[in-house]
Design a protein around this motif. Structure first.
Motif, PDB file in Angstrom:
ATOM      1  N   LEU A  79       0.831  -1.202   0.000  1.00 16.12           N
ATOM      2  CA  LEU A  79       0.000   0.000   0.000  1.00 16.12           C
ATOM      3  C   LEU A  79       0.869   1.257   0.000  1.00 16.12           C
ATOM      4  CD1 LEU A  79      -2.879   0.972  -0.043  1.00 16.12           C
ATOM      5  CD2 LEU A  79      -2.972   0.681   2.423  1.00 16.12           C
ATOM      6  N   ALA A  80       1.970   1.227   0.731  1.00 12.68           N
ATOM      7  CA  ALA A  80       2.902   2.359   0.743  1.00 12.68           C
ATOM      8  C   ALA A  80       3.507   2.578  -0.639  1.00 12.68           C
ATOM      9  CB  ALA A  80       4.001   2.127   1.774  1.00 12.68           C
ATOM     10  N   ALA A  81       3.795   1.504  -1.372  1.00 17.71           N
ATOM     11  CA  ALA A  81       4.336   1.623  -2.727  1.00 17.71           C
ATOM     12  C   ALA A  81       3.329   2.264  -3.668  1.00 17.71           C
ATOM     13  CB  ALA A  81       4.757   0.253  -3.256  1.00 17.71           C
ATOM     14  N   VAL A  82       2.058   1.892  -3.535  1.00 15.30           N
ATOM     15  CA  VAL A  82       1.011   2.494  -4.374  1.00 15.30           C
ATOM     16  C   VAL A  82       0.852   3.968  -4.011  1.00 15.30           C
ATOM     17  CG1 VAL A  82      -1.464   2.471  -4.907  1.00 15.30           C
ATOM     18  CG2 VAL A  82      -0.193   0.325  -4.786  1.00 15.30           C
ATOM     19  N   ALA A  83       0.878   4.296  -2.726  1.00 15.91           N
ATOM     20  CA  ALA A  83       0.786   5.696  -2.299  1.00 15.91           C
ATOM     21  C   ALA A  83       1.941   6.499  -2.881  1.00 15.91           C
ATOM     22  CB  ALA A  83       0.781   5.787  -0.777  1.00 15.91           C
ATOM     23  N   ASP A  84       3.133   5.943  -2.822  1.00 17.79           N
ATOM     24  CA  ASP A  84       4.308   6.631  -3.358  1.00 17.79           C
ATOM     25  C   ASP A  84       4.180   6.848  -4.864  1.00 17.79           C
ATOM     26  OD1 ASP A  84       7.049   7.682  -2.980  1.00 17.79           O
ATOM     27  OD2 ASP A  84       7.589   5.987  -4.267  1.00 17.79           O
ATOM     28  N   ALA A  85       3.657   5.862  -5.580  1.00 23.27           N
ATOM     29  CA  ALA A  85       3.473   5.991  -7.033  1.00 23.27           C
ATOM     30  C   ALA A  85       2.497   7.115  -7.372  1.00 23.27           C
ATOM     31  CB  ALA A  85       2.979   4.667  -7.617  1.00 23.27           C
ATOM     32  N   HIS A  86       1.562   7.393  -6.464  1.00 26.64           N
ATOM     33  CA  HIS A  86       0.589   8.478  -6.660  1.00 26.64           C
ATOM     34  C   HIS A  86       1.098   9.810  -6.117  1.00 26.64           C
ATOM     35  CE1 HIS A  86      -3.118   6.853  -8.319  1.00 26.64           C
ATOM     36  NE2 HIS A  86      -2.933   5.750  -7.624  1.00 26.64           N
ATOM     37  N   GLY A  87       2.225   9.798  -5.418  1.00 30.82           N
ATOM     38  CA  GLY A  87       2.694  11.007  -4.759  1.00 30.82           C
ATOM     39  C   GLY A  87       1.838  11.349  -3.552  1.00 30.82           C
ATOM     40  N   ALA A  88       1.174  10.338  -2.992  1.00 26.25           N
ATOM     41  CA  ALA A  88       0.269  10.532  -1.857  1.00 26.25           C
ATOM     42  C   ALA A  88       1.000  10.289  -0.546  1.00 26.25           C
ATOM     43  CB  ALA A  88      -0.916   9.570  -1.962  1.00 26.25           C
ATOM     44  N   ARG A  89       0.524  10.948   0.511  1.00 29.72           N
ATOM     45  CA  ARG A  89       1.015  10.656   1.859  1.00 29.72           C
ATOM     46  C   ARG A  89       0.430   9.327   2.300  1.00 29.72           C
ATOM     47  NH1 ARG A  89      -0.851  14.525   5.826  1.00 29.72           N
ATOM     48  NH2 ARG A  89       0.521  13.383   7.204  1.00 29.72           N
ATOM     49  N   PHE A  90       1.172   8.588   3.110  1.00 31.92           N
ATOM     50  CA  PHE A  90       0.705   7.301   3.609  1.00 31.92           C
ATOM     51  C   PHE A  90       0.811   7.301   5.127  1.00 31.92           C
ATOM     52  CE2 PHE A  90       1.666   2.778   4.723  1.00 31.92           C
ATOM     53  CZ  PHE A  90       0.394   2.290   4.491  1.00 31.92           C
ATOM     54  N   LEU A  91      -0.298   7.058   5.803  1.00 36.51           N
ATOM     55  CA  LEU A  91      -0.335   6.943   7.256  1.00 36.51           C
ATOM     56  C   LEU A  91      -0.610   5.487   7.614  1.00 36.51           C
ATOM     57  CD1 LEU A  91      -2.455  10.066   8.252  1.00 36.51           C
ATOM     58  CD2 LEU A  91       0.031   9.794   8.336  1.00 36.51           C
ATOM     59  N   TYR A  92       0.238   4.937   8.461  1.00 37.72           N
ATOM     60  CA  TYR A  92       0.144   3.537   8.835  1.00 37.72           C
ATOM     61  C   TYR A  92      -0.044   3.449  10.342  1.00 37.72           C
ATOM     62  CZ  TYR A  92       1.884  -1.290   9.403  1.00 37.72           C
ATOM     63  OH  TYR A  92       2.033  -2.601   9.717  1.00 37.72           O
ATOM     64  N   PHE A  93      -1.167   2.909  10.769  1.00 44.61           N
ATOM     65  CA  PHE A  93      -1.481   2.782  12.182  1.00 44.61           C
ATOM     66  C   PHE A  93      -1.316   1.327  12.601  1.00 44.61           C
ATOM     67  CE2 PHE A  93      -3.915   6.298  10.474  1.00 44.61           C
ATOM     68  CZ  PHE A  93      -3.600   7.311  11.351  1.00 44.61           C
ATOM     69  N   THR A  94      -0.719   1.122  13.765  1.00 42.66           N
ATOM     70  CA  THR A  94      -0.549  -0.223  14.286  1.00 42.66           C
ATOM     71  C   THR A  94      -0.601  -0.181  15.810  1.00 42.66           C
ATOM     72  OG1 THR A  94       0.842  -2.195  14.222  1.00 42.66           O
ATOM     73  CG2 THR A  94       1.977  -0.090  14.318  1.00 42.66           C
TER      74      THR A  94
END
Length: 105
Positions: A84-99
């Motif tokens: 999901l982070a790779a797809v976000a990066d391909a879009h130039g989008a910020r990625f927030l990951y909660f755990t």
């Protein structure tokens, strides 16, 4: 929005169908038994995501324009979150990951 989410599983969103090549099926022999193996590991998206995650993230990667922010919740070593982070990066989008916090051992 609900209609779009329901259609993500088949790769259709915002009225546009997106195609991902079918997983090849290969024949193998193991100890004299013929096996047919569906090779999702041979699927790939432009972001570098491959395998079963490519099928799951197809509609998100194909969105144009893509989202500016993608957030998700997952495990500490989740390969789904890496995809999901790779797809976000391909879009130039910020990625927030909660755990959840790591347990104290």
């Amino acid at each position: 929005r609900a209609r779009c989410q329901a259609m993500l599983a088949v790769g259709v969103c915002h009225g546009t169908a997106h195609q991902l090549a079918a997983s090849p099926i290969e024949a193998f022999s193991l100890r004299g038994t013929q096996l047919l193996v569906k090779r999702d590991d041979r699927l790939a998206l432009g972001s570098g995501v491959s395998g079963n995650k490519a099928r799951k993230l197809l509609a998100l990667e194909a969105m144009s324009p893509g989202p500016s922010l993608i957030g998700s919740f997952g495990g500490h070593q989740s390969n789904a979150m890496a995809a999901l982070a790779a797809v976000a990066d391909a879009h130039g989008a910020r990625f927030l990951y909660f755990t959840k916090p790591l347990p104290r051992w």
